[in-house]
Write an enzyme that holds these catalytic residues in place. Structure first.
Site, short mmCIF file in Angstrom:
data_model
loop_
_atom_site.label_atom_id
_atom_site.label_comp_id
_atom_site.label_asym_id
_atom_site.label_seq_id
_atom_site.Cartn_x
_atom_site.Cartn_y
_atom_site.Cartn_z
N ASP A 75 0.87 -1.28 0.08
CA ASP A 75 0.09 0.05 0.01
C ASP A 75 0.85 1.22 0.01
O ASP A 75 1.66 1.25 0.92
CB ASP A 75 -0.93 0.00 1.29
CG ASP A 75 -1.79 -0.93 1.29
OD1 ASP A 75 -2.06 -1.83 0.33
OD2 ASP A 75 -2.80 -0.98 2.37
N HIS A 80 4.78 -7.17 0.16
CA HIS A 80 4.56 -8.33 -0.55
C HIS A 80 5.14 -8.89 -1.83
O HIS A 80 5.53 -7.84 -2.34
CB HIS A 80 2.93 -8.63 -0.62
CG HIS A 80 2.31 -8.54 0.70
ND1 HIS A 80 1.69 -9.63 1.15
CD2 HIS A 80 2.00 -7.63 1.38
CE1 HIS A 80 1.00 -9.38 2.34
NE2 HIS A 80 1.27 -8.08 2.42
N SER A 140 8.52 4.38 5.20
CA SER A 140 9.56 3.46 4.38
C SER A 140 9.24 3.33 3.32
O SER A 140 8.24 3.83 2.58
CB SER A 140 9.45 2.04 5.00
OG SER A 140 8.45 1.86 6.23
#
Length: 387
Positions: free
Chosen positions: A194, A253, A348
């Protein structure tokens, strides 16, 4: 914020705070971190958005003139909503704005507070904030964090906020099954996080439109000798840059079907930005935020081509750590959408480096990236096709 708003977007530079010394900003950053240990409302301290700063007067006393900047400018950047093709404005929180000022001052390893380099100060405050948000009493900050960023708790695997044992446990929260749909087409490449995404089909293109750091190269990002066989395998590689803000789900992911091959940790500095590698820091020629920041590189063998891709997890100001989960088991076979790891508190960035010819990015994201403007994406969303 409307694109027709009268205030300009601040182009951050030291002259915008003529009365604030580097020591003012260094002391302010330390005070903001300390304040987060006692104040339950994150919007009254470290996460105060710049447009709300006028309502938090205790911060004005720390940084002379900061309230004038908040009144005169919009501090942050636009991002594109993919579905509507409309830009929205995301405001920078106060700690990131303070960190940006220190970055400009800190070139050449300048000292603050008498003896500390800016690099040392940022590392010290990052470690301190990590400890604060690992403590049991930090749970008091979770409700205000949810409110400040408008988080949807219904998608969480554990939606009961009282069940978390510390803030960092909430920050690294898991989602319930089905909360993110993984694109099922066999040839698609999916979003790793996301995030706010930019994509480029070569490092030269990325440097032309987005990454202005003078030392940026693919070998430097991966800490490889430029003439090594592994570096040569990434000649003319494509880049997908996923920037995560504090509000985001902070687990990342696999973007492709793959096999885990190797992890390489790279020590480095703690730069700041919009909770990490902010567009203004990335676009500033004097800041090598991707190649100077602390980072960890995960090499994945692409199931379709047999070629090796690299997933680079980059830490930044107030980020505690990078933790590999599914990516930690060498030899493990992963499907796209399987979890690779997560970031502890802070913002991040994940940079995925694809060998030449492995991916063709979707045209809408390519066009946005050349404007340049980031595109909002979710885990599992198709961002291109593998070849």
């Amino acid at each position: 914020m409307s694109s027709s708003s009268l205030h300009p977007i601040e182009q951050i530079q030291p002259l915008n705070l003529p009365d604030a010394s580097a020591d003012h900003c260094a002391s302010a950053l330390s005070a903001l971190v300390d304040h987060s240990d006692a104040e339950p409302d994150v919007a009254q301290g470290i996460h105060t958005p710049m447009h709300s700063l006028l309502r938090v007067p205790w911060i004005h006393a720390l940084i002379p003139g900061i309230e004038k900047v908040a009144a005169a400018y919009h501090v942050g950047n636009y991002v594109m909503i993919r579905q509507t093709k409309q830009p929205i404005f995301e405001y920078m929180p106060i700690y990131a704005r303070v960190g940006m000022h220190l970055l400009f001052y800190g070139r050449g390893r300048a000292k603050v507070l008498g003896t500390q380099t800016v690099e040392h100060l940022l590392r010290e405050q990052s470690v301190k904030e990590g400890h604060i948000f690992d403590s049991p009493q930090s749970v008091k900050s979770i409700p205000s964090f949810v409110k400040t960023y408008g988080l949807d708790t219904s998608e969480l695997l554990q939606p009961n906020l009282a069940s978390y044992t510390c803030f960092n446990e909430f920050f690294t929260r898991k989602l319930k099954p089905g909360a993110r749909l993984i694109d099922s087409q066999p040839d698609t490449v999916c979003s790793a996080a996301d995030s706010r995404l930019t994509v480029y089909h070569s490092a030269d293109q990325a440097k032309h439109f987005w990454i202005k750091g003078a030392r940026f190269t693919i070998p430097a990002l991966l800490t490889l000798s430029a003439d090594s066989p592994r570096a040569e395998a990434f000649t003319s590689a494509s880049l997908a840059i996923f920037r995560l803000a504090p509000a985001d789900y902070h687990r990342f992911h696999a973007p492709i079907d793959c096999t885990v091959r190797e992890i390489v940790d790279v020590p480095g500095q703690y730069y700041t930005a919009l909770e990490t590698v902010n567009p203004q820091a990335v676009n500033e020629p004097g800041f090598d935020v991707f190649t100077a920041n602390r980072r960890s590189v995960l090499y994945l063998e692409h199931a379709g081509s047999g070629k090796t891709a690299a997933v680079v997890a980059i830490g930044a100001l107030l980020v505690g750590s990078v933790v590999w989960t599914g990516g930690a088991e060498l030899g493990r076979v992963l499907k796209k959408g399987d979890e690779l790891g997560y970031f502890a508190y802070g913002g991040s960035t994940v940079v995925v480096v694809f060998p030449k010819g492995v991916v063709e990015f979707d045209e809408d994201i390519v066009q946005n990236s050349t404007q340049p403007i980031e595109t909002l994406v979710k885990v599992g969303e198709a961002i291109g096709k593998s070849k």
